[in-house]
Motif scaffolding. Structure first.
Motif: not given
Length: 293
Positions: A167-173
């Motif tokens: 998803h384009a708004e997923t959290r990244q880390g």
């Protein structure tokens, strides 16, 4: 074994035998009870009637429809429609109520909890466990230790968009591979491993170089985990000082994490679950661990 075709009668029971005898023991020809036979014949008749009345036999590209025209798939759809109609009032109320206000209404909270528990069992339990207890690499949702924050709005974002999903708004880390990518030497990884374990009051190796470990931690780890290792919800960086370890606290496991990095993934449920189910699931997940205000 002896075989005699002439009818014989057992002198003790008075019952005819089959003519078979083994080691002097004759086989009695005891007929089946009449009630059992009629029941057996009835099941045969029932089976043929069932095959005629209901879908039964596969054909080349279809199947026999049955005289009654009944289909299990249509029956399930009808049952689900009836259930939706029964829940319609509360579902509409849940959809209209802001997420932060659901817990203030006992009736609505109970409805959201029931729906959320069902959704959790269908979609989340394979990773997090039936009771949300988690597993290695899958967070425990019962301990109020939240990687990305435990406020209701934080949990909703995680459920809706996932972690490192498509998803384009997923959290990244992501945890870097300090060893594999040549950012730290093996001796530095060993030192910072002991230092990290010391933050949770875990035993360290005899002669551990905690001074070097603290320096490496400050230079390479504190930007995500904080100067004292308490973590950062914005980055999904866990606290290293609370004795809660997602992959385990063994020295070898921590060294592996530092060497190869970590980057688990959670799917985005938006588009796969409807809006009220996402809201109910969010409420249910927060209650498992108490959440944050």
């Amino acid at each position: 074994m002896a075989h005699d075709t002439h009818e014989q009668v057992d002198p003790v029971s008075g019952t005819t035998t089959t003519g078979h005898e083994w080691d002097g023991i004759a086989e009695l020809n005891t007929p089946l009870p009449r009630w059992w036979l009629w029941t057996f014949y009835g099941t045969i008749i029932w089976a043929f009637a069932y095959m005629i009345a209901y879908p039964a036999w596969p054909l080349v590209s279809s199947y026999t429809e049955g005289l009654l025209g009944w289909h299990s798939r249509e029956a399930i759809v009808a049952d689900l429609d009836a259930l939706k109609a029964q829940r319609a009032t509360m579902t509409a109320k849940l959809a209209e109520t802001p997420l932060e206000e659901v817990s203030a209404n006992p009736e609505l909270l109970a409805f959201a909890m029931a729906q959320g528990k069902a959704a959790f069992g269908d979609n989340c339990a394979p990773c997090h466990g039936a009771g949300g207890g988690g597993a290695k690499g899958y967070p425990n949702l019962n301990d109020d230790d939240w990687l990305w924050g435990g406020k209701i709005i934080d949990i909703e974002q995680t459920v809706r968009y996932g972690i490192r999903s498509a998803h384009a708004e997923t959290r990244q880390g992501m945890m870097p591979a300090f060893g594999r990518d040549g950012m730290l030497k093996r001796s530095e990884i060993a030192a910072v491993t002991d230092y990290v374990r010391s933050l949770s009051d875990l035993p360290v190796e005899k002669g551990a170089d905690l001074e070097t470990g603290a320096r490496v931690f400050a230079e390479s780890c504190s930007s995500c985990h904080g100067e004292t290792g308490t973590g950062n919800h914005e980055l999904g960086a866990p606290s290293l000082a609370d004795k809660i370890w997602l992959y385990g606290s063994d020295r070898a496991v921590i060294m592996e994490t530092l060497w190869n990095g970590r980057g688990g993934m959670m799917p985005a449920w938006q588009g796969r679950l409807d809006e009220t189910t996402i809201k109910a699931l969010t409420v249910y997940v927060q209650t498992l661990g108490g959440g944050e205000k």
